[in-house]
Design a protein around this motif. Sequence first.
Motif, PDB file in Angstrom:
ATOM      1  N   ASN A   1     -62.290  -2.575 -23.238  1.00 13.84           N
ATOM      2  CA  ASN A   1     -63.161  -2.250 -21.651  1.00 13.84           C
ATOM      3  C   ASN A   1     -63.712  -0.107 -22.318  1.00 13.84           C
ATOM      4  N   ILE A   2     -62.920  -0.068 -23.259  1.00 13.71           N
ATOM      5  CA  ILE A   2     -63.685   1.276 -24.136  1.00 13.71           C
ATOM      6  C   ILE A   2     -65.130   1.633 -24.105  1.00 13.71           C
ATOM      7  N   THR A   3     -65.166   0.060 -24.862  1.00 15.53           N
ATOM      8  CA  THR A   3     -66.658  -0.139 -25.997  1.00 15.53           C
ATOM      9  C   THR A   3     -67.807  -0.163 -24.752  1.00 15.53           C
ATOM     10  N   LYS A   4     -68.043  -0.173 -23.052  1.00 14.77           N
ATOM     11  CA  LYS A   4     -68.741   0.036 -22.057  1.00 14.77           C
ATOM     12  C   LYS A   4     -68.940   1.959 -22.104  1.00 14.77           C
ATOM     13  N   HIS A   5     -68.240   2.508 -22.688  1.00 17.63           N
ATOM     14  CA  HIS A   5     -68.431   3.960 -23.130  1.00 17.63           C
ATOM     15  C   HIS A   5     -68.888   4.467 -24.105  1.00 17.63           C
ATOM     16  N   ASN A   6     -69.352   3.079 -24.976  1.00 24.14           N
ATOM     17  CA  ASN A   6     -69.281   4.024 -26.028  1.00 24.14           C
ATOM     18  C   ASN A   6     -68.401   4.068 -26.866  1.00 24.14           C
ATOM     19  N   ALA A   7     -67.392   3.574 -27.104  1.00 25.04           N
ATOM     20  CA  ALA A   7     -65.970   4.294 -27.655  1.00 25.04           C
ATOM     21  C   ALA A   7     -64.869   3.335 -28.124  1.00 25.04           C
ATOM     22  N   LYS A   8     -64.418   3.541 -28.798  1.00 27.94           N
ATOM     23  CA  LYS A   8     -63.676   2.428 -29.674  1.00 27.94           C
ATOM     24  C   LYS A   8     -62.200   3.289 -29.771  1.00 27.94           C
ATOM     25  N   TYR A   9     -61.046   2.876 -29.203  1.00 30.83           N
ATOM     26  CA  TYR A   9     -59.443   4.282 -29.780  1.00 30.83           C
ATOM     27  C   TYR A   9     -59.029   2.990 -31.772  1.00 30.83           C
ATOM     28  N   SER A  10     -59.525   4.003 -32.314  1.00 30.79           N
ATOM     29  CA  SER A  10     -59.809   3.965 -33.613  1.00 30.79           C
ATOM     30  C   SER A  10     -58.339   4.446 -34.423  1.00 30.79           C
ATOM     31  N   THR A  11     -57.267   5.074 -33.342  1.00 31.07           N
ATOM     32  CA  THR A  11     -55.848   5.142 -33.405  1.00 31.07           C
ATOM     33  C   THR A  11     -55.858   5.260 -32.471  1.00 31.07           C
ATOM     34  N   CYS A  12     -54.292   4.529 -32.368  1.00 25.09           N
ATOM     35  CA  CYS A  12     -53.389   3.927 -30.990  1.00 25.09           C
ATOM     36  C   CYS A  12     -51.668   4.699 -31.140  1.00 25.09           C
ATOM     37  N   THR A  13     -51.111   5.277 -30.840  1.00 28.39           N
ATOM     38  CA  THR A  13     -49.559   5.924 -30.704  1.00 28.39           C
ATOM     39  C   THR A  13     -48.819   5.152 -29.502  1.00 28.39           C
ATOM     40  N   GLY A  14     -48.063   4.840 -29.916  1.00 23.72           N
ATOM     41  CA  GLY A  14     -46.969   3.407 -28.801  1.00 23.72           C
ATOM     42  C   GLY A  14     -45.842   3.439 -29.436  1.00 23.72           C
ATOM     43  N   ASP A  15     -45.564   2.559 -28.941  1.00 27.00           N
ATOM     44  CA  ASP A  15     -44.112   2.433 -29.692  1.00 27.00           C
ATOM     45  C   ASP A  15     -44.018   0.691 -30.451  1.00 27.00           C
ATOM     46  N   ASP A  16     -43.095   0.588 -30.891  1.00 25.98           N
ATOM     47  CA  ASP A  16     -43.293  -0.250 -31.969  1.00 25.98           C
ATOM     48  C   ASP A  16     -42.820  -1.683 -31.141  1.00 25.98           C
ATOM     49  N   ASP A  17     -43.711  -2.705 -30.357  1.00 28.41           N
ATOM     50  CA  ASP A  17     -43.779  -3.709 -29.703  1.00 28.41           C
ATOM     51  C   ASP A  17     -45.099  -4.078 -30.863  1.00 28.41           C
ATOM     52  N   SER A  18     -44.212  -5.382 -31.837  1.00 27.21           N
ATOM     53  CA  SER A  18     -45.160  -5.998 -32.533  1.00 27.21           C
ATOM     54  C   SER A  18     -46.364  -6.995 -31.957  1.00 27.21           C
ATOM     55  N   THR A  19     -45.448  -7.166 -30.776  1.00 28.33           N
ATOM     56  CA  THR A  19     -46.454  -8.252 -30.346  1.00 28.33           C
ATOM     57  C   THR A  19     -47.391  -7.585 -29.658  1.00 28.33           C
ATOM     58  N   THR A  20     -47.376  -6.461 -29.121  1.00 28.94           N
ATOM     59  CA  THR A  20     -48.962  -5.890 -28.997  1.00 28.94           C
ATOM     60  C   THR A  20     -49.649  -5.387 -30.205  1.00 28.94           C
ATOM     61  N   GLU A  21     -49.163  -5.392 -30.716  1.00 25.70           N
ATOM     62  CA  GLU A  21     -49.816  -4.769 -31.963  1.00 25.70           C
ATOM     63  C   GLU A  21     -50.694  -6.197 -32.849  1.00 25.70           C
ATOM     64  N   CYS A  22     -49.964  -7.314 -32.469  1.00 27.11           N
ATOM     65  CA  CYS A  22     -50.566  -8.196 -32.858  1.00 27.11           C
ATOM     66  C   CYS A  22     -51.608  -9.364 -32.744  1.00 27.11           C
ATOM     67  N   PHE A  23     -51.048  -8.432 -30.885  1.00 26.24           N
ATOM     68  CA  PHE A  23     -51.994  -8.808 -29.931  1.00 26.24           C
ATOM     69  C   PHE A  23     -53.526  -8.050 -30.253  1.00 26.24           C
ATOM     70  N   ILE A  24     -53.428  -7.112 -30.181  1.00 30.66           N
ATOM     71  CA  ILE A  24     -55.211  -6.093 -30.505  1.00 30.66           C
ATOM     72  C   ILE A  24     -55.551  -5.844 -31.855  1.00 30.66           C
ATOM     73  N   HIS A  25     -54.297  -6.504 -32.447  1.00 31.02           N
ATOM     74  CA  HIS A  25     -55.401  -7.210 -34.188  1.00 31.02           C
ATOM     75  C   HIS A  25     -56.148  -7.953 -34.104  1.00 31.02           C
ATOM     76  N   ALA A  26     -55.441  -9.062 -33.365  1.00 31.31           N
ATOM     77  CA  ALA A  26     -56.582 -10.574 -32.586  1.00 31.31           C
ATOM     78  C   ALA A  26     -57.925 -10.387 -31.608  1.00 31.31           C
ATOM     79  N   GLN A  27     -57.440  -9.703 -30.598  1.00 34.79           N
ATOM     80  CA  GLN A  27     -58.141  -9.838 -30.229  1.00 34.79           C
ATOM     81  C   GLN A  27     -59.044  -8.517 -29.207  1.00 34.79           C
TER      82      GLN A  27
END
Length: 375
Positions: A280-306
């Motif tokens: 959704n952030i791309t609609k505002h001409n921006a992107k999340y270059s760095t993300c700080t969060g928990d160590d959920d490998s599933t979420t990280e895998c989904f982000i890199h793939a989609q």
Amino acid sequence: MAARFKIRSLTRKFEKIQKRNRGNIIKLQEGLQAWKTENISSEVEENEDEIEEFEPATDILINTRARQAHGSRIVDINQLRKGLESCEFCKERPLSLRNVQQEKLYGPASKLDIQCQFCGQTNVVETSLAHKTGASGPMAYDINSKSVLASLYTGIAREASKAVEAVAGHTCVETIEIEKEHAIKIGERPDENNLVPISCLYDMGWQKRGKAFNSNRGQGAVMGLYTGKKMDYTTKTKKYRICDHDKKMNSTPRKHDCRKNHSGSSKDIEPTSAVQLFNNITKHNAKYSTCTGDDDSTTECFIHAQVPYRVEKFSDIIHIKRSLTSRSHNLAKMKRFPDCSSLSRKVIDYLVKCFSVAVNQNKGDPKSMQASLNT
């Protein structure tokens, strides 16, 4: 000394002194008021030629009433009467609402700062009783809780939630613009797709606590690293009472604002929410270059793939300490090392504490942090 005090109490000498002091206070207040009136009237006469439309009496009343509470209020009459019975300092006559100096609003409830006309002290009078939220939660006013429950019962809460969502969406857009301006200010440049890289924090909240991943509802949010405010949010709902009831009764669902938007497992709620927010952030001409969060490998895998752009993942200190503690306990149960002391709970707590100190003392200096951890 005690005998003298007893004699003065029997002769009611203390009461005479209190009456005399009270009379002096009233005279002093009357004199001060007369002095203020004379000064104001003299200033008005001096400035009368310069300002033709000035009305002394009207403006004086406006200035005095501006500090008083005005408008309609929902009050607990017993609580208000109890607070106005007498001053808590001098225990004299009842307080007057004319002497309200300040009002602090807490939703429908409020706190009134009322000045005593005899001793001049400020009393805090509440317009509603309060109760504790939960076993150890903060205090909440009864009128606020009753208003929320009444709106839920009558169905007004759904209409109010639409207005809240509209305001929340507007403030999220404002936060995104502030984050973009800060990123450009510190030297970040848009990429080939004109997307400004910004840093964020992402986390998920659940309806149920625990690690069973059986919650039917979850709330994901992205916060700006610079402002600390929400830039976007989403909710995922597996069940909705109206739909489930009509399905169970084999009837056609009535027209309603359905919020059921997830049909997968509860484990998929967090990664799918992250993918939605990061796209959704791309609609505002921006992107999340760095993300700080928990160590959920599933979420990280989904982000890199989609997600169509690269996201660098960072872990916050709280989740790192939690992971280090749990893995150390698992290591202590699985394996024992010869010629070494046991990895007890005290040893694990000490290692985690040393790790936390090394990280906090070397913020912004990766080489020193690495050297401190190696030693």
